[in-house]
Scaffold this active site. Structure first.
Site, short mmCIF file in Angstrom:
data_model
loop_
_atom_site.label_atom_id
_atom_site.label_comp_id
_atom_site.label_asym_id
_atom_site.label_seq_id
_atom_site.Cartn_x
_atom_site.Cartn_y
_atom_site.Cartn_z
N ASP A 55 -8.41 2.05 -1.87
CA ASP A 55 -9.06 3.37 -1.60
C ASP A 55 -9.83 3.01 -0.23
O ASP A 55 -10.72 2.38 -0.10
CB ASP A 55 -10.10 3.71 -2.62
CG ASP A 55 -10.37 5.09 -2.68
OD1 ASP A 55 -10.58 5.89 -1.54
OD2 ASP A 55 -10.19 5.88 -3.81
N THR A 92 -9.55 11.47 -1.82
CA THR A 92 -8.60 10.44 -2.64
C THR A 92 -7.91 11.22 -3.63
O THR A 92 -6.82 10.56 -3.81
CB THR A 92 -10.03 9.66 -3.63
OG1 THR A 92 -10.79 8.95 -2.45
CG2 THR A 92 -9.52 8.88 -4.46
N ASP A 211 -13.50 1.89 -0.14
CA ASP A 211 -13.96 3.01 0.10
C ASP A 211 -15.21 3.18 -0.27
O ASP A 211 -16.21 3.76 0.19
CB ASP A 211 -13.16 4.32 -0.75
CG ASP A 211 -13.39 5.53 -0.73
OD1 ASP A 211 -13.44 6.16 0.43
OD2 ASP A 211 -14.01 6.28 -1.59
N HIS A 215 -18.44 4.75 1.92
CA HIS A 215 -19.38 5.63 1.83
C HIS A 215 -20.94 5.19 1.79
O HIS A 215 -21.56 6.05 2.50
CB HIS A 215 -18.94 6.44 0.40
CG HIS A 215 -17.88 7.27 0.47
ND1 HIS A 215 -17.94 8.72 0.91
CD2 HIS A 215 -16.67 7.02 -0.08
CE1 HIS A 215 -17.06 9.21 0.88
NE2 HIS A 215 -16.03 8.27 0.31
N ASP A 258 -5.47 5.44 0.69
CA ASP A 258 -5.28 6.91 0.60
C ASP A 258 -5.71 7.79 1.89
O ASP A 258 -5.25 8.88 2.06
CB ASP A 258 -6.04 7.67 -0.89
CG ASP A 258 -7.31 7.18 -0.92
OD1 ASP A 258 -7.71 6.02 0.06
OD2 ASP A 258 -8.20 7.49 -1.37
N HIS A 259 -6.67 7.23 2.52
CA HIS A 259 -7.11 7.95 3.75
C HIS A 259 -8.04 6.72 4.14
O HIS A 259 -8.22 5.76 3.98
CB HIS A 259 -7.93 8.87 3.26
CG HIS A 259 -8.92 8.87 2.49
ND1 HIS A 259 -10.08 7.98 2.49
CD2 HIS A 259 -9.21 8.94 1.08
CE1 HIS A 259 -10.93 7.63 1.48
NE2 HIS A 259 -10.53 8.51 0.49
N HIS A 344 -14.81 11.17 4.77
CA HIS A 344 -13.61 11.60 4.92
C HIS A 344 -13.21 13.08 4.42
O HIS A 344 -14.11 13.54 3.99
CB HIS A 344 -12.50 10.68 4.19
CG HIS A 344 -12.68 10.22 2.97
ND1 HIS A 344 -12.22 10.95 1.83
CD2 HIS A 344 -13.75 9.50 2.30
CE1 HIS A 344 -12.75 10.27 0.78
NE2 HIS A 344 -13.50 9.48 0.86
#
Ligand SMILES: *[C@@H]1O[C@H](CO)[C@@H](O)[C@H](O)[C@H]1NC(C)=O
Ligand SMILES: *[C@@H]1O[C@H](CO)[C@@H](O)[C@H](O)[C@H]1NC(C)=O
Length: 399
Positions: A55, A92, A211, A215, A258-259, A344
């Site tokens: 992630d 996500t 991820d 964050h 995912d990103h 994101h």
């Protein structure tokens, strides 16, 4: 709000580059696997694909620290040289489900990580597992439809019972973020030990990192580096386990994110029914452009149907009528919170939203680089490796 930085894909140039990306995306899909390099299976009877998602693994994180295992997959496999392009919105849930269905979010209905369905007032959250939300056909369902076994060690949507997929106890893990990465890898390895008729041919493996850290601290914090190292050692554990079983060269590993990560969630607005959405958009944009709103010029509102078509964010009654697109490195906040976190959800044309694609296995050329492509291509890639009949994507899944 943050400061703006230079980027090769500024939104003003995005439309042009998008036309370009569409062309290279099409050629990438046909060349990511290459029949001429296809190597025969040595031990396994059937092709097996392990699809791994990390992630928020922004493209470039693979260079943050020594990551010998990821680099081994890259060196001996096929890589999207400048990364994998996520779908819009770069969040996500939509991206994970686009990867496994080959569809854009508007076509399977997970248009955001959270949203309210206006007709019923029902709220979708990341823990909604009712089939009514999840349209489209994910890879695990396709695999079971073809009479084979699939296993999911976490993936958004995997716990949803739909069609022939009933989330079997043995092969469908219920999301629990506390499960150590090692246990996830070991369980997937244990599936390989099953007799061929019982063994899943398609498995997902999901890691929350980096991820999670992205964050909290933004993309450049040392904690991201540590998270990348931890992912690398999980990949190493998987490779070791496959080698011990003599199947590393037989099993296809597809590693994606995912990103990316960048110092905003999608701004979607449903005005009260008495307001006209187009007046609302006109007034908001007027205010933002007036120069009286600090940094107002970096945010622009659109009617859903007027969004750039390259975003494919249209044609679902789940999408609110008004969408705000914000320029890179800015965020809209109700209150000032922590300063240096990451976010994101931005335009998927931004380079900072790109993630990785690495394919390693009998059908991937060694040491090959392919141009960037959109993650909706992965569904067909997996069905072709597994030699399955896939769902016709597109209209069949239209809500
Ligand atoms: C179906 O998949 C292809 C790629 O394989 C993609 O280009 C196309 O946009 C997808 N269609 C929809 C409606 O998502
Ligand atoms: C989640 O995983 C942890 C670690 O394996 C375990 O201790 C805990 O009991 C699990 N929680 C549930 C609800 O299964």
């Amino acid at each position: 709000m943050g400061t703006q930085e230079e980027d090769p894909t500024s939104p003003s140039r995005a439309l042009l580059s998008c036309i370009f990306l569409t062309c290279i995306a099409l050629s990438a899909a046909f060349s990511a696997t290459d029949q001429s390099v296809s190597r025969p299976l040595k031990k396994l009877e059937k092709p097996v694909v392990i699809l791994i998602s990390c992630d928020g693994f922004r493209f470039g994180y693979q260079f943050k620290t020594s990551s010998p295992n990821i680099h081994r997959l890259i060196a001996d496999g096929t890589e999207a040289e400048l990364g994998l392009i996520p779908v819009f919105p770069t969040l996500t849930f939509p991206n994970h489900y686009s990867i496994v269905t080959g569809l854009y979010p508007a076509y399977y209905g997970i248009v955001n990580n959270q949203f309210v369905y206006p007709k019923t007032g029902d709220a979708f959250t990341t823990s909604s597992h009712e089939p009514k939300w999840w349209l489209g056909e994910p890879l695990w369902e396709t695999v079971v439809n073809n009479g084979l076994k699939a296993a999911t060690y976490f993936w958004p949507g995997s716990e949803v019972k739909k069609g022939s997929w009933d989330c079997p106890r043995k092969f469908c893990m219920l999301y629990n973020e506390s499960v150590p990465f090692e246990d996830r890898v070991d369980t997937v390895l244990s599936y390989i030990d099953l007799p061929s008729s019982e063994a899943p041919v398609f498995m997902t493996l999901y890691f929350e990192d980096p991820d999670h850290q992205g964050h909290q601290v933004g993309p450049d914090d040392p904690r991201i580096t540590e998270a990348v190292a931890r992912i690398d050692s999980s990949i190493g554990r998987l490779i070791d386990g496959l080698e011990k079983r003599g199947v590393f060269e037989d099993v296809t590993i597809i590693m994606v994110g995912d990103h990316g990560m960048r110092h905003v969630p999608i701004l979607a607005i449903r005005p009260p029914p008495s307001y006209s959405p187009s007046d609302f958009v006109a007034k908001m944009n007027e205010g933002l452009e007036s120069g009286r709103v600090e940094n107002g010029k970096y945010l622009k509102f659109y009617l859903e149907e007027e969004l750039p078509s390259r975003l494919y964010y249209v044609a679902s009654d789940r999408i609110p009528p008004i969408i705000g697109l914000i320029e890179e490195s800015f965020m809209v906040e109700k209150k000032k919170q922590q300063e240096c976190g990451g976010a994101h959800g931005y335009d998927n044309a931004l380079f900072s939203m790109r993630t990785i694609f690495i394919g390693h296995g009998p059908q991937f050329a060694r040491g090959k680089k392919v141009p960037s492509f959109e993650n909706v291509q992965i569904y067909n890639l997996v069905t072709s490796i597994l030699k399955l009949k896939g769902a016709p994507n597109g209209s069949s899944a239209f809500p």
